[in-house]
Design an enzyme around this catalytic site. Structure first.
Site, PDB file in Angstrom:
ATOM      1  N   SER A 164      48.935  32.479  45.638  1.00  9.69           N
ATOM      2  CA  SER A 164      47.378  32.033  45.116  1.00  9.69           C
ATOM      3  C   SER A 164      47.419  30.567  45.711  1.00  9.69           C
ATOM      4  CB  SER A 164      47.133  32.065  43.613  1.00  9.69           C
ATOM      5  OG  SER A 164      45.670  31.556  43.407  1.00  9.69           O
ATOM      6  N   TYR A 191      48.754  30.889  34.010  1.00 10.74           N
ATOM      7  CA  TYR A 191      48.988  31.825  35.241  1.00 10.74           C
ATOM      8  C   TYR A 191      49.467  31.392  36.642  1.00 10.74           C
ATOM      9  CZ  TYR A 191      46.736  34.109  39.403  1.00 10.74           C
ATOM     10  OH  TYR A 191      46.485  34.283  40.673  1.00 10.74           O
ATOM     11  N   LYS A 198      52.765  31.671  39.359  1.00 10.71           N
ATOM     12  CA  LYS A 198      52.875  32.115  40.782  1.00 10.71           C
ATOM     13  C   LYS A 198      53.706  30.944  41.375  1.00 10.71           C
ATOM     14  CE  LYS A 198      49.941  35.323  41.379  1.00 10.71           C
ATOM     15  NZ  LYS A 198      50.359  36.951  41.693  1.00 10.71           N
TER      16      LYS A 198
HETATM   17  C1  WQD Z   1      34.749  30.112  41.615  1.00 11.25           C
HETATM   18  C2  WQD Z   1      33.591  29.167  41.506  1.00 11.25           C
HETATM   19  C3  WQD Z   1      33.596  28.463  39.106  1.00 11.25           C
HETATM   20  C4  WQD Z   1      32.475  32.119  37.289  1.00 11.25           C
HETATM   21  C5  WQD Z   1      40.467  31.632  40.193  1.00 11.25           C
HETATM   22  C6  WQD Z   1      41.833  31.597  39.984  1.00 11.25           C
HETATM   23  C7  WQD Z   1      42.624  31.911  41.523  1.00 11.25           C
HETATM   24  C8  WQD Z   1      42.307  33.349  42.005  1.00 11.25           C
HETATM   25  C9  WQD Z   1      40.746  33.669  42.141  1.00 11.25           C
HETATM   26  C10 WQD Z   1      43.552  34.920  41.025  1.00 11.25           C
HETATM   27  C11 WQD Z   1      34.120  27.958  40.489  1.00 11.25           C
HETATM   28  C12 WQD Z   1      32.433  29.074  39.570  1.00 11.25           C
HETATM   29  C13 WQD Z   1      32.908  31.277  38.225  1.00 11.25           C
HETATM   30  C14 WQD Z   1      31.127  32.134  36.635  1.00 11.25           C
HETATM   31  C15 WQD Z   1      30.760  30.003  37.801  1.00 11.25           C
HETATM   32  N1  WQD Z   1      42.581  34.191  40.904  1.00 11.25           N
HETATM   33  N2  WQD Z   1      31.996  30.110  38.452  1.00 11.25           N
HETATM   34  N3  WQD Z   1      30.606  30.941  36.710  1.00 11.25           N
HETATM   35  O1  WQD Z   1      38.256  29.500  39.547  1.00 11.25           O
HETATM   36  O2  WQD Z   1      38.140  29.366  42.321  1.00 11.25           O
HETATM   37  O3  WQD Z   1      39.726  30.920  41.157  1.00 11.25           O
HETATM   38  O4  WQD Z   1      40.105  32.970  40.869  1.00 11.25           O
HETATM   39  O5  WQD Z   1      44.513  35.130  41.846  1.00 11.25           O
HETATM   40  O6  WQD Z   1      43.954  31.857  41.287  1.00 11.25           O
HETATM   41  O7  WQD Z   1      42.273  30.179  39.796  1.00 11.25           O
HETATM   42  O8  WQD Z   1      37.612  31.467  41.227  1.00 11.25           O
HETATM   43  O9  WQD Z   1      35.702  32.985  41.054  1.00 11.25           O
HETATM   44  O10 WQD Z   1      36.829  32.041  38.745  1.00 11.25           O
HETATM   45  O11 WQD Z   1      35.267  30.485  40.407  1.00 11.25           O
HETATM   46  O12 WQD Z   1      29.893  29.031  38.138  1.00 11.25           O
HETATM   47  O13 WQD Z   1      31.035  33.019  35.951  1.00 11.25           O
HETATM   48  O14 WQD Z   1      32.591  29.773  40.617  1.00 11.25           O
HETATM   49  O15 WQD Z   1      33.316  27.041  38.360  1.00 11.25           O
HETATM   50  O16 WQD Z   1      33.401  26.854  41.062  1.00 11.25           O
HETATM   51  P1  WQD Z   1      38.496  30.166  41.001  1.00 11.25           P
HETATM   52  P2  WQD Z   1      36.219  31.827  40.338  1.00 11.25           P
END
Ligand code: WQD
Length: 349
Positions: free
Chosen positions: A133, A158, A162
């Site tokens: 990741s 997490y 990785k």
């Molecule tokens: C994306 C953007 C949030 C949810 C994580 C893990 C990564 C991988 C993918 C597993 C950010 C914003 C999110 C919500 C929001 N996971 N958001 N409201 O955090 O980039 O990555 O997931 O392999 O390893 O770190 O992905 O989709 O959680 O967030 O505003 O309800 O959406 O702040 O800017 P992230 P995400």
């Protein structure tokens, strides 16, 4: 027939990758402990794999195996092989949950992977494609992120699992040059197979943006919480490199092919992204255009541990894996909507 072992193949990225492997003519054995998937459907198989079989017209071998059960794992790899390579998806993957339950994450993601490496080596399957990741990069020191960017500064357990697993696989390759290990560093996987039959189906409240938006669009959730609009980005909301899960799946098959080549030696990491960043509000707008209805949202404070911006330099995958992402944000939203609107409750009937 070339046989591939896929751990965690009942899950989101795993099931889409199994689909592409079958379409490319591989035989596939999936082992999964089902902690993150729904066991529905006939034949004691997860519904996600029943549908992969329906789409492809091919069959998948499946057993419920926990990587922590070394004896069961040894039996399956010994009796169901030989395998040319293993694609290793099986892992707990909630950033938030990992902060509450670090030992569970280190044991499951760490010890489980070590068990897998040991048993693969015993059975002369010294080729692994690892579901890593972009989180291993931590807070970017520069953008776009390339594979030379320092790793290991991730703050949540997490992400650390990785990183640690990448380093363990690097050391295994150093100790035994027969081993080949390809780390695939995903950016943000989203989307679904165009059939609408398989897709992302998180248990409980979605942690990630796209499944949450989809559940708002289908009426399962009231409103999206936008985690902060005060980042140093064009519209103040977080920017990420969203990549279609089908592009990701094709990338895994490209890695399997690369690992088989004599010219590939040892350990190497590749970014799987699009090279483009989109903000939360841009994703909301794109999804509204795909679904044809408004997505209610509220701006709330930042989520702790979130970074402002992340997007990939994926030129190494382009040159060495001969792979680039093809699908657009519009494809990602249209395919997600087709899956979610056709399966409002996911795989649960
Ligand atoms: C994306 C953007 C949030 C949810 C994580 C893990 C990564 C991988 C993918 C597993 C950010 C914003 C999110 C919500 C929001 N996971 N958001 N409201 O955090 O980039 O990555 O997931 O392999 O390893 O770190 O992905 O989709 O959680 O967030 O505003 O309800 O959406 O702040 O800017 P992230 P995400």
């Amino acid at each position: 027939m070339t046989r591939i072992l896929v751990t965690g193949g009942a899950g989101y990225v795993g099931s889409h990758t199994v689909l592409v492997l079958l379409q490319e003519g591989y035989e596939v054995m999936v082992i999964d402990n089902m902690v993150n998937a729904v066991l529905e459907g006939s034949g004691g198989k997860p519904e996600s794999l029943n549908r992969v079989e329906k789409i492809t017209g091919k069959t998948v071998d499946f057993e419920i195996i926990d990587l922590m059960d070394l004896e069961a794992l040894r039996r399956v790899v010994k009796t169901k092989g030989p395998f040319e390579s293993c694609i290793h998806f099986a892992a707990l993957k909630s950033v938030g949950e990992s902060c509450q339950q670090p030992l569970r994450y280190y044991r499951n993601n760490g010890t489980g992977s070590i068990n897998l490496l040991e048993v693969l080596g015993e059975n002369n399957c010294k080729s692994i494609i690892f579901s890593s990741s972009a989180t291993v990069y931590g807070d970017p020191q520069y953008l776009p992120l390339d594979e030379k960017h320092p790793t290991g500064s991730c703050t949540n357990p997490y992400g650390k699992t990785k990183f640690i697993m990448e380093e363990i696989m690097r050391d295994v390759c150093t100790a035994d040059p027969e081993w080949k290990a390809i780390m695939l560093r995903y950016f943000n996987p989203v989307g679904a197979h165009a059939s609408g039959l398989i897709g992302e189906d998180p248990l409980g409240i979605p942690n990630n943006l796209m499944p949450f938006i989809a559940q708002v669009a289908v009426g399962r959730r009231k409103a999206l919480q936008v985690f902060g609009n005060d980042y140093d980005t064009p519209d103040g909301t977080g920017v990420r490199d969203y990549i279609h899960v089908m592009d990701l799946a094709v990338g895994h098959v490209a890695a399997v092919r690369r690992a088989k080549e004599d010219s590939f030696k040892g350990w190497k990491a590749f970014n799987l992204g699009t090279g483009k960043g989109n903000s939360v509000l841009q994703m909301v707008a794109a999804f509204e255009a795909a679904a044809g209805n408004k997505i209610a949202y509220d701006i709330v404070p930042r989520r702790s541990g979130d970074i402002a911006t992340s997007y990939a330099d994926c030129s190494l995958a382009a040159t060495e894996l001969k792979w680039t992402a093809k699908k657009t944000i519009a494809d990602m939203c249209a395919d997600t909507w087709r899956w979610q609107s056709g399966n409002p409750k996911g795989f649960a009937a």
